[in-house]
Design a protein around this motif. Structure first.
Motif, PDB file in Angstrom:
ATOM      1  N   GLY A 152       0.806  -1.216   0.000  1.00 19.75           N
ATOM      2  CA  GLY A 152       0.000   0.000   0.000  1.00 19.75           C
ATOM      3  C   GLY A 152       0.836   1.262   0.000  1.00 19.75           C
ATOM      4  N   GLY A 153       2.128   1.144  -0.318  1.00 19.43           N
ATOM      5  CA  GLY A 153       3.018   2.305  -0.324  1.00 19.43           C
ATOM      6  C   GLY A 153       3.565   2.606  -1.697  1.00 19.43           C
ATOM      7  N   THR A 154       4.744   3.217  -1.738  1.00 19.92           N
ATOM      8  CA  THR A 154       5.430   3.520  -2.999  1.00 19.92           C
ATOM      9  C   THR A 154       6.857   3.930  -2.653  1.00 19.92           C
ATOM     10  N   ASP A 155       7.645   4.323  -3.655  1.00 20.24           N
ATOM     11  CA  ASP A 155       9.016   4.784  -3.409  1.00 20.24           C
ATOM     12  C   ASP A 155       9.389   5.822  -4.459  1.00 20.24           C
ATOM     13  N   LEU A 156       9.584   7.055  -4.007  1.00 23.03           N
ATOM     14  CA  LEU A 156       9.948   8.142  -4.917  1.00 23.03           C
ATOM     15  C   LEU A 156      11.458   8.324  -5.024  1.00 23.03           C
ATOM     16  N   HIS A 201       3.494   8.011   5.743  1.00 25.45           N
ATOM     17  CA  HIS A 201       3.227   7.410   4.440  1.00 25.45           C
ATOM     18  C   HIS A 201       4.532   7.321   3.641  1.00 25.45           C
ATOM     19  N   PRO A 202       4.762   6.183   2.946  1.00 27.28           N
ATOM     20  CA  PRO A 202       5.993   6.019   2.156  1.00 27.28           C
ATOM     21  C   PRO A 202       6.222   7.137   1.151  1.00 27.28           C
ATOM     22  N   PHE A 203       5.149   7.773   0.693  1.00 32.06           N
ATOM     23  CA  PHE A 203       5.298   8.906  -0.228  1.00 32.06           C
ATOM     24  C   PHE A 203       6.181   9.976   0.406  1.00 32.06           C
ATOM     25  N   ILE A 204       5.963  10.236   1.703  1.00 31.80           N
ATOM     26  CA  ILE A 204       6.712  11.286   2.409  1.00 31.80           C
ATOM     27  C   ILE A 204       8.117  10.803   2.765  1.00 31.80           C
ATOM     28  N   SER A 205       8.213   9.611   3.354  1.00 25.31           N
ATOM     29  CA  SER A 205       9.521   9.120   3.805  1.00 25.31           C
ATOM     30  C   SER A 205      10.475   8.908   2.636  1.00 25.31           C
ATOM     31  N   THR A 206       9.965   8.404   1.511  1.00 24.50           N
ATOM     32  CA  THR A 206      10.847   8.172   0.351  1.00 24.50           C
ATOM     33  C   THR A 206      11.137   9.473  -0.395  1.00 24.50           C
ATOM     34  N   MET A 207      10.207  10.429  -0.329  1.00 28.68           N
ATOM     35  CA  MET A 207      10.486  11.735  -0.932  1.00 28.68           C
ATOM     36  C   MET A 207      11.609  12.427  -0.161  1.00 28.68           C
ATOM     37  N   ALA A 208      11.590  12.290   1.169  1.00 30.14           N
ATOM     38  CA  ALA A 208      12.673  12.839   1.985  1.00 30.14           C
ATOM     39  C   ALA A 208      13.984  12.167   1.615  1.00 30.14           C
ATOM     40  N   ASN A 209      13.957  10.864   1.449  1.00 28.44           N
ATOM     41  CA  ASN A 209      15.137  10.129   1.000  1.00 28.44           C
ATOM     42  C   ASN A 209      15.660  10.666  -0.317  1.00 28.44           C
ATOM     43  N   MET A 210      14.735  10.873  -1.243  1.00 24.57           N
ATOM     44  CA  MET A 210      15.095  11.364  -2.572  1.00 24.57           C
ATOM     45  C   MET A 210      15.843  12.694  -2.477  1.00 24.57           C
ATOM     46  N   LEU A 211      15.310  13.617  -1.691  1.00 24.62           N
ATOM     47  CA  LEU A 211      15.927  14.941  -1.558  1.00 24.62           C
ATOM     48  C   LEU A 211      17.286  14.863  -0.862  1.00 24.62           C
ATOM     49  N   ILE A 212      17.362  14.063   0.205  1.00 26.56           N
ATOM     50  CA  ILE A 212      18.622  13.925   0.954  1.00 26.56           C
ATOM     51  C   ILE A 212      19.708  13.327   0.066  1.00 26.56           C
TER      52      ILE A 212
END
Length: 552
Positions: A279-283, A353-364
């Motif tokens: 139910g998540g994703t990875d940006l 939500h993975p949308f937020i956690s992986t978006m943070a990963n993406m930016l970092i």
């Protein structure tokens, strides 16, 4: 009148079937008698042995004695079975041959014809009923002048049409059931004769009949409409490419190029697929690729690095080629798994939500690797590495990078379908609260899925670096996250969670890679290719939502 002549009553159907039942029944009695002391005894004794082993009321010695006695009887029963087998096979063949010669001609074809006639009569009756309802509705409207009364009459008329349609569809389904039951009864008889063993041809006939019986045009279009549209576009591209570019699109070389380009992306899509299943994703996939490409190229670079990492130029040439290959893979997987696990931890522990956690990963990740390299590319890796890890076989025609992707697909298929983790992933994705209530650790499942995704990202990026012979830069992999997510969605991995198959991911990756490759050959601008991808994603998610709404 012609339709009514071929219609059969229940008594007439029973009369048609009776001679077949009687004939097969007599043969079945003979077979049962031959199996009584052989096959039936073997089944009963094997069951008794299994029950005895599980019975806690017996001592070890008692179990051994009972099982020894059963095995003695089992040997006798097998001898009887072996002796009677030729006669049993002869009787089965006789019965099946009789069914082949008589069942369709004397029973099923007449039932099918009767059902067809009944469907035609019901269709005509439905049409007459609808015409009458419309006529009555118009007559009723002519009597009314009050807008409220007119509105109410229209509402009543709409309900009457709906009820009539439901009644008609229910009648049609009953007729379909009747014909399907007539078809299935033949295989019920064969099932009794052969003890649930069917030939390949018989299995295919049953599958085809079941497909026709359950076929629904609306469901078919919901499930396959997007694939049909994409196939249509691809056929159109195959037609246009020779006209516009004077070259064929569907050549063996192009197909192998598509598979080769799809192979690293397969790893990324498999990783994302597991997260979408929850139910998540990875940006952050694109940034994972960019970071990994820099690290891999830096370690496997030919000679001293032309770029610097945090103002330091590294030289790994003192390490052997094999050591550098392994080191690059390990570093790559460790880094991607570390960042993926961090995102997974915040998702699992704090319900972000993975949308937020992986978006943070993406930016970092993008900020770190761009700052560390100042956006400088690290050039090419040792050419011998490419030939070592993915040599071309069969006369230098087949790229073995495809085999790496096949291996990844098989491993993940096993994980999703044959392991406890896979079952738990489906359970957590479908309903995390219910999964937790049943004793499944949602935290562990989520973290494990992110760890697996990180390893797959690292492995896929390592392969991509070797495939492209380096050229590592922080900007590499831009947009790959959308490709991976889109491939999963097109392949049927539902954003609602808990629904999807590995096969769908494979199809999705191949579809997107083939489409991108075809548009590139045709000379379509890269920016316009994003438009195609966006339309496909929107269509895939819309269809997924429609399926979900329909289930609700």
């Amino acid at each position: 009148m012609e339709n009514k002549d071929v219609m059969l009553t229940a008594e007439e159907e029973k009369a048609l079937l009776q001679p077949i039942d009687d004939h097969i029944g007599k043969i079945q009695e003979k077979i049962n008698a031959l199996r009584a002391d052989g096959t039936d005894q073997i089944i009963a004794l094997n069951n008794h042995i299994a029950v005895t082993r599980e019975n806690a009321n017996y001592t070890k010695e008692e179990k051994a004695a009972i099982i020894a006695e059963d095995r003695k009887k089992l040997a006798e029963a097998k001898a009887i079975e072996q002796k009677n087998n030729p006669e049993v096979k002869k009787l089965i063949n006789e019965a099946v041959q009789y069914l082949d010669e008589h069942y369709d001609q004397e029973y099923y074809n007449k039932i099918a014809e009767s059902c067809k006639a009944q469907m035609a009569i019901e269709a005509e009756s439905y049409k007459v009923e609808i015409d009458k309802l419309k006529k009555d509705h118009q007559a009723e409207l002519a009597k009314l002048s009050n807008p409220a009364d007119i509105k109410e009459e229209k509402y009543v008329f709409k309900n009457k049409l709906f009820d009539a349609k439901l009644k008609y569809e229910a009648t049609q389904q009953l007729i379909k059931d009747r014909q399907h039951d007539a078809f299935a009864y033949r295989y019920h008889l064969i099932d009794l004769l052969r003890l649930s063993k069917f030939t390949f041809s018989e299995k295919q006939k049953q599958k085809w009949e079941n497909y026709k019986y359950t076929f629904n045009i609306k469901q078919f279009l919901l499930k396959n409409g997007l694939y049909i549209a994409i196939l249509f576009v691809f056929i159109l591209l195959c037609i246009l490419t020779p006209i516009i570019k004077h070259t064929q699109l569907l050549t063996m070389n192009n197909i192998l190029n598509i598979l080769q380009a799809a192979s690293p992306r397969m790893f990324l899509a498999l990783g994302v697929g597991g997260l979408i299943l929850l139910g998540g994703t990875d940006l952050s996939v694109g940034r994972m690729v960019g970071t990994s490409m820099v690290l891999c190229t830096m370690i496997m670079h030919k000679g001293i690095n032309t770029g610097a990492l945090f103002d330091t130029v590294y030289d790994f040439t003192s390490i052997s080629i094999g050591g550098r290959i392994i080191l690059a893979l390990v570093v790559c997987c460790v880094v991607t798994t570390l960042f993926s696990t961090i995102a997974g931890f915040f998702t699992a522990r704090f319900k972000i939500h993975p949308f937020i956690s992986t978006m943070a990963n993406m930016l970092i990740m993008f900020g770190l690797i761009t700052f560390a390299t100042k956006g400088v590319s690290f050039g090419a890796i040792e050419m011998s590495i490419n030939k070592t890890i993915m040599p071309k076989i069969f006369g230098g025609q087949f790229p073995t990078i495809i085999l790496w992707a096949v291996a990844a697909v098989l491993i993940m298929y096993f994980v999703w379908n044959k392991t406890k983790l896979g079952k738990n992933m489906y359970a957590v994705g479908g309903n995390p609260e219910a999964a937790a209530a049943s004793g499944i650790s949602v935290f562990k499942v989520t973290i494990t899925a992110f760890v697996i995704a990180g390893v797959l990202y690292g492995f896929g990026s390592w392969l991509e670096c070797i495939r492209m012979v380096g050229s590592g830069s922080a900007a590499y992999g831009q947009g790959w996250e959308t490709d991976a997510i889109a491939a999963c969605v097109v392949g049927g991995i539902s954003f609602k969670g808990g629904i999807g198959k590995i096969q769908g991911i494979v199809v999705g990756v191949l579809v997107f890679t083939a489409l991108t490759y075809s548009l590139t050959i045709l000379g379509v601008d890269t920016n316009l290719q994003f438009v195609f991808s966006g339309i496909i994603i929107l269509a895939a998610v819309t269809i997924d939502c429609l399926k979900y709404v329909q289930k609700k």
